[in-house]
Enzyme design. Structure first.
Site, PDB file in Angstrom:
ATOM      1  N   CYS A   2      47.847  46.376  50.126  1.00 14.60           N
ATOM      2  CA  CYS A   2      48.267  47.641  50.796  1.00 14.60           C
ATOM      3  C   CYS A   2      49.197  48.481  49.914  1.00 14.60           C
ATOM      4  CB  CYS A   2      48.791  47.826  52.097  1.00 14.60           C
ATOM      5  SG  CYS A   2      47.809  46.576  53.153  1.00 14.60           S
ATOM      6  N   ARG A  27      45.208  50.201  45.550  1.00 14.25           N
ATOM      7  CA  ARG A  27      45.533  49.092  46.343  1.00 14.25           C
ATOM      8  C   ARG A  27      44.882  49.029  47.695  1.00 14.25           C
ATOM      9  NH1 ARG A  27      50.249  46.962  44.132  1.00 14.25           N
ATOM     10  NH2 ARG A  27      50.799  46.163  45.806  1.00 14.25           N
ATOM     11  N   TRP A  75      44.313  48.104  52.924  1.00 17.02           N
ATOM     12  CA  TRP A  75      43.234  47.284  52.707  1.00 17.02           C
ATOM     13  C   TRP A  75      43.392  46.402  53.748  1.00 17.02           C
ATOM     14  CZ3 TRP A  75      42.244  42.165  51.389  1.00 17.02           C
ATOM     15  CH2 TRP A  75      41.229  41.736  50.765  1.00 17.02           C
ATOM     16  N   ASN A 100      53.196  45.708  53.246  1.00 15.42           N
ATOM     17  CA  ASN A 100      52.160  45.006  52.602  1.00 15.42           C
ATOM     18  C   ASN A 100      52.365  43.541  52.583  1.00 15.42           C
ATOM     19  OD1 ASN A 100      50.296  44.593  50.357  1.00 15.42           O
ATOM     20  ND2 ASN A 100      52.064  44.634  48.917  1.00 15.42           N
ATOM     21  N   GLY A 101      51.290  42.803  52.779  1.00 15.63           N
ATOM     22  CA  GLY A 101      51.304  41.564  52.715  1.00 15.63           C
ATOM     23  C   GLY A 101      50.852  40.655  53.926  1.00 15.63           C
ATOM     24  N   GLU A 483      31.730  38.430  32.605  1.00 11.29           N
ATOM     25  CA  GLU A 483      32.386  39.698  32.927  1.00 11.29           C
ATOM     26  C   GLU A 483      31.371  40.767  33.321  1.00 11.29           C
ATOM     27  OE1 GLU A 483      35.602  42.445  33.413  1.00 11.29           O
ATOM     28  OE2 GLU A 483      35.194  40.401  33.761  1.00 11.29           O
ATOM     29  N   LYS A 487      31.274  43.224  36.713  1.00 11.47           N
ATOM     30  CA  LYS A 487      31.482  44.626  36.621  1.00 11.47           C
ATOM     31  C   LYS A 487      30.209  45.360  37.425  1.00 11.47           C
ATOM     32  CE  LYS A 487      35.220  45.084  34.728  1.00 11.47           C
ATOM     33  NZ  LYS A 487      35.641  43.828  35.821  1.00 11.47           N
ATOM     34  N   GLU A 490      30.611  44.782  41.152  1.00 17.48           N
ATOM     35  CA  GLU A 490      31.690  45.168  41.806  1.00 17.48           C
ATOM     36  C   GLU A 490      31.508  46.511  42.163  1.00 17.48           C
ATOM     37  OE1 GLU A 490      36.142  43.645  40.294  1.00 17.48           O
ATOM     38  OE2 GLU A 490      34.784  44.484  38.683  1.00 17.48           O
ATOM     39  N   HIS A 506      17.695  24.704  34.080  1.00 18.38           N
ATOM     40  CA  HIS A 506      18.100  23.842  35.301  1.00 18.38           C
ATOM     41  C   HIS A 506      18.471  24.871  36.441  1.00 18.38           C
ATOM     42  CE1 HIS A 506      19.095  20.597  32.434  1.00 18.38           C
ATOM     43  NE2 HIS A 506      19.399  21.538  31.606  1.00 18.38           N
ATOM     44  N   LYS A 605      42.768  46.982  43.829  1.00 22.85           N
ATOM     45  CA  LYS A 605      42.978  46.637  42.514  1.00 22.85           C
ATOM     46  C   LYS A 605      43.905  45.503  42.475  1.00 22.85           C
ATOM     47  CE  LYS A 605      43.369  47.422  38.001  1.00 22.85           C
ATOM     48  NZ  LYS A 605      42.274  47.484  37.264  1.00 22.85           N
TER      49      LYS A 605
END
Length: 610
Positions: A2, A27, A75, A100-101, A483, A487, A490, A506, A605
Site C-alpha cells: 500500500c 503501490r 492493495w 502498509n504491511g 520475461e 509482460k 501482466e 516434452h 509495483k
C-alpha cells in the site's frame, strides 16, 4: 504494497496528501482514503472503493480541510477491496491510522480487543493497531507513548502514520519492515512510502531505520530507535525532480519508460568504464579486495529481477567460468541453503524494498559467504543500506507496474559485474574489451529497436482476440522469453507461458494449434539452427509463429511464420536488445484489449509484504 502519506503543516494539507497518493498509486489502487484534523479539532475522513481519481472526485463534493492529515491507497491483503476495509481506520472518532504491511498476530490481538469490548468494522489486520493505540491514549499515555507501546506488541511488517483529533500539530510514524521516509520542509513536515510522493514539496529526506518511531510537528522531527532512545538520522538531499515521475507526452507510463531505456542504460554505464574496462570501485570502495576472493555467485530475486538473474547465470558461467546459482527469494528464504565461504551473495530489486528479497538477505547473514552485493534502482532503500557492496541502476523513477527500464538496466549492471569478476577467472582482456564496446554501443542499438514500434503495433492486432500464448527461447534467450511471457500476462491478461524451445517435445507441443500464437526469440547465435528445428516442429503442427530474428539469420517468413527483423548487434548484449520488442508487443496488445496498462488488476509495483 500500500502507499501512505501524511503531513503536518501551517497550510491545508489535503492537496498535498492527494498529490502524494497519485504518485503512490503504483503501490496499490483498489481503494483510497484520507483523514484530517480540521480547525475545530474534529477528525474528518473520506474513503472510497477504487482509484485515487475516485477519491479526488469525492473530495470535490465533500472537501476535507486541515493542517494535519494522513492518506492511503490500498492493495488488499487482509479483507477484500471494500470501503469498510479502506484506510484510514479510526477508533471512537479520536485516533486515525494508515498502515502498509501485514500484522501477523492480528487474530490474537483482535480476540483480546473484542473481549475488552471493541467493535470491529473491517476485516483488515490494521484495525487492531488503531484500537490498541486508542486504549493506551485512554489510559493516559501520550500519542508517542501509545504508538510505541502498541508497536511493541505487533508482529510482522508495518509502516504506520497516526494522528489524533485533540492534537492538530502532531503526526507519529513507525517503520518496521516496510519502507517509510520523512520529508522535511519549512514549517511543515511529511511522511510517505517513498520519496516520489513528496518531491513536489521537498527534496530533503530522512530515511527511517528498522524499529524507528518518529514524532513530527511543524517545527521539527524527533526520531526514537527500537529501544526508545532519541537518535539522529542523517538528512539526505534527493537529486530527483518532481517532473521525473511525470508521464509527459506519453499515453502511459509504461510506454514512456520503454522509450527511456537508451538514456537509462547510458546513465547506468556513465562513469563506470575506463579504457575498455569496467571499474571495480563502482561497486564499492573495498570491492577490489572482495572480488579477488570470489569463487561463486548466488543470485536471489523475485519476478522480473529473477529473470535478469537467469540471464546473468549464463553470462557468469559461459563468459567468466564462475559457478552461479539463481533462486526465487520466497523459496530461498525457507530452504536450508548451503553457500561456500567465497560466494558473492547478489540480491536484485528495482525498489530495494521487496519483502522476500530483503528477508533472504537478512536470513543469509547467518550463512557463510564472502560478501553481499545489491543491484538496485533506489539508493536510499533497505536493500542498499544492508548490503556490503552496491551497484545502482540509474533508471530513474519507474511508475508502471510492469517493469521495463529496470529490467534492462539490471541486465547492464549484471553484465558489468560479470566482466569485473570474469577478469579474475577465464575472461580475457580482449573479450572484456569487446563486451565493453558492445555495452557502449547499447543505447544506440536500443534506439534502433524502438524504431520497430510501428511494425510491432500492427502485429499486435493479431493478438487482440487470443487467450493463450507461448514464448520460446534457447540458452541465454530462454529467460528473455520468460520475461516476454510475464509482460504479456501482466498487462493484457492473456495467459502466456515460456519454455526452452528444446522442451517442446516434452509437453508443450500438445498445446499448439492455430489459435495458440507462438513467439520466438531468434538471434543469430550458436543455438539458432537448433531453434529453427524447434520452430519447424511447431509449423508442422499448424501453429502460428511470430519470430523476432536477427537480420541475416535466414529465418524465412511464410503464411504461418511472421518474421520481425531485429538489427544486428553484439552477441553478448542480445538478451537486452530482444527484451525491448517483447515489451512493445505486450504494451500494444494491452492497449488494444483496453486493459489498465500502468495499473493492471490485482498487482502492485512494489511487493513490500510477503
Amino acid at each position: 504494497m500500500c502507499g501512505i502519506v501524511g503531513a503536518v503543516a501551517q497550510r491545508d494539507v489535503s492537496p498535498i496528501l492527494l498529490e502524494g497518493l497519485r504518485r503512490l498509486e503504483y503501490r496499490g489502487y483498489d481503494s483510497a482514503g484520507m483523514a484530517v484534523v480540521d480547525e475545530q479539532k474534529h477528525l474528518q475522513r473520506l474513503r472510497v472503493l477504487g482509484k485515487v481519481g475516485v477519491l479526488a472526485a469525492g473530495l470535490a463534493e465533500q472537501p476535507l480541510h486541515g493542517s494535519l492529515g494522513i492518506a492511503h491507497t490500498r492493495w488488499a491483503t487482509h479483507g477484500e477491496p471494500a470501503v469498510c476495509n479502506a484506510h484510514p481506520h479510526i477508533c471512537q472518532d479520536t485516533v486515525a491510522v494508515v498502515h502498509n504491511g501485514i500484522i501477523e498476530n492480528h487474530e490474537s490481538l483482535r480476540r483480546t480487543q473484542e473481549a475488552a469490548g471493541h467493535l470491529f468494522s473491517s476485516n483488515t489486520d490494521t484495525e487492531v493497531v488503531v484500537h490498541g493505540i486508542y486504549d493506551r491514549l485512554a489510559a493516559g499515555e501520550s500519542l508517542l507513548q501509545a504508538v510505541q507501546s502498541t508497536a511493541a506488541e505487533l508482529e510482522g511488517a508495518y509502516a504506520l502514520g497516526v494522528i489524533q483529533e485533540n492534537d492538530p500539530g502532531l503526526l507519529v510514524a513507525v517503520r518496521q519492515g516496510s519502507p517509510l521516509v520523512i520529508g522535511l520542509g519549512i514549517g511543515e513536515n511529511f511522511i510517505a512510502s517513498d520519496v516520489f510522493a513528496l518531491l513536489p514539496v521537498t527534496q530533503r529526506f530522512i530515511f527511517l531505520e528498522e524499529g524507528d518511531v518518529a514524532e513530527l510537528t511543524r517545527e521539527g522531527v524527533r526520531v526514537f530507535n527500537r529501544e526508545g532512545l532519541l537518535v539522529e538520522r542523517p538528512i539526505k538531499l534527493s537529486g530527483l525532480s518532481a517532473a521525473a515521475a511525470e508521464r509527459g507526452e506519453y499515453r502511459h507510463y509504461m510506454l514512456k519508460e520503454i522509450y527511456e531505456q537508451p538514456r537509462a542504460i547510458a546513465e547506468t554505464l556513465k562513469g563506470r568504464i575506463l579504457q575498455g574496462q569496467v571499474l571495480a570501485p563502482a561497486f564499492g570502495p573495498n570491492a577490489e579486495q572482495i572480488f579477488d576472493q570470489i569463487e561463486a555467485v548466488q543470485i536471489v530475486a523475485c519476478g522480473t529481477s529473477y529473470h535478469t538473474g537467469m540471464v546473468a547465470r549464463n553470462w557468469f558461467e559461459g563468459l567468466a567460468g564462475i559457478p552461479c546459482r539463481v533462486e526465487v527469494a520466497s523459496e530461498f528464504r525457507y530452504r536450508h541453503p548451503v553457500l561456500s565461504p567465497n560466494t558473492l551473495f547478489v540480491t536484485i530489486s528495482q525498489s530495494g524494498e521487496t519483502a522476500d528479497t530483503l528477508a533472504a538477505l537478512r536470513m543469509a547473514q547467518g550463512l557463510e559467504y564472502r560478501a553481499s552485493l545489491s543491484i538496485c534502482n533506489v539508493p536510499e532503500s533497505s536493500l542498499v543500506r544492508e548490503s556490503d557492496l552496491v551497484l545502482l541502476t540509474h533508471a530513474g523513477p519507474e511508475i508502471g507496474v510492469a517493469s521495463t527500464k529496470a529490467f534492462t538496466t539490471q541486465l547492464v549492471a549484471l553484465l558489468m559485474l560479470v566482466l569485473v569478476l570474469g577478469r579474475r577467472h577465464r575472461l580475457s582482456p580482449q573479450k572484456e574489451a569487446d563486451i565493453v564496446r558492445q555495452l557502449e554501443r547499447l543505447p544506440g542499438w536500443v534506439e534502433q529497436v524502438l524504431g520497430l514500434d510501428g511494425q510491432i503495433r500492427a502485429l499486435s492486432e493479431q493478438f487482440a482476440d487470443k487467450e493463450h500464448a507461448l514464448f520460446l527461447g534457447r540458452g541465454v534467450q530462454y529467460p528473455v522469453a520468460m520475461e516476454g511471457a510475464l509482460k504479456l500476462k501482466e498487462i493484457s491478461y492473456i495467459h502466456a507461458e515460456a519454455y526452452p524451445a528444446g522442451e517442446l517435445k516434452h509437453g508443450p507441443l500438445a498445446l499448439v494449434d492455430a489459435d495458440m500464437p507462438i513467439i520466438a526469440v531468434a538471434p543469430n547465435d550458436s543455438l539458432l539452427e537448433k531453434l529453427k528445428s524447434n520452430l519447424e516442429e511447431v509449423h508442422a503442427r499448424g501453429g502460428q509463429l511470430y519470430v523476432f530474428a536477427e537480420s541475416g539469420s535466414r529465418v524465412r517468413a511464410s503464411e504461418a511464420i511472421q518474421v520481425i527483423e531485429v538489427p544486428h548487434v553484439g552477441e553478448n548484449v542480445t538478451p537486452i536488445i530482444y527484451t525491448v520488442p517483447l515489451q512493445l508487443l505486450a504494451y500494444h496488445v494491452a492497449v488494444l484489449k483496453g486493459t489498465d496498462v500502468d495499473q493492471p488488476r490485482n498487482l502492485a509495483k512494489s511487493v513490500t509484504v510477503e
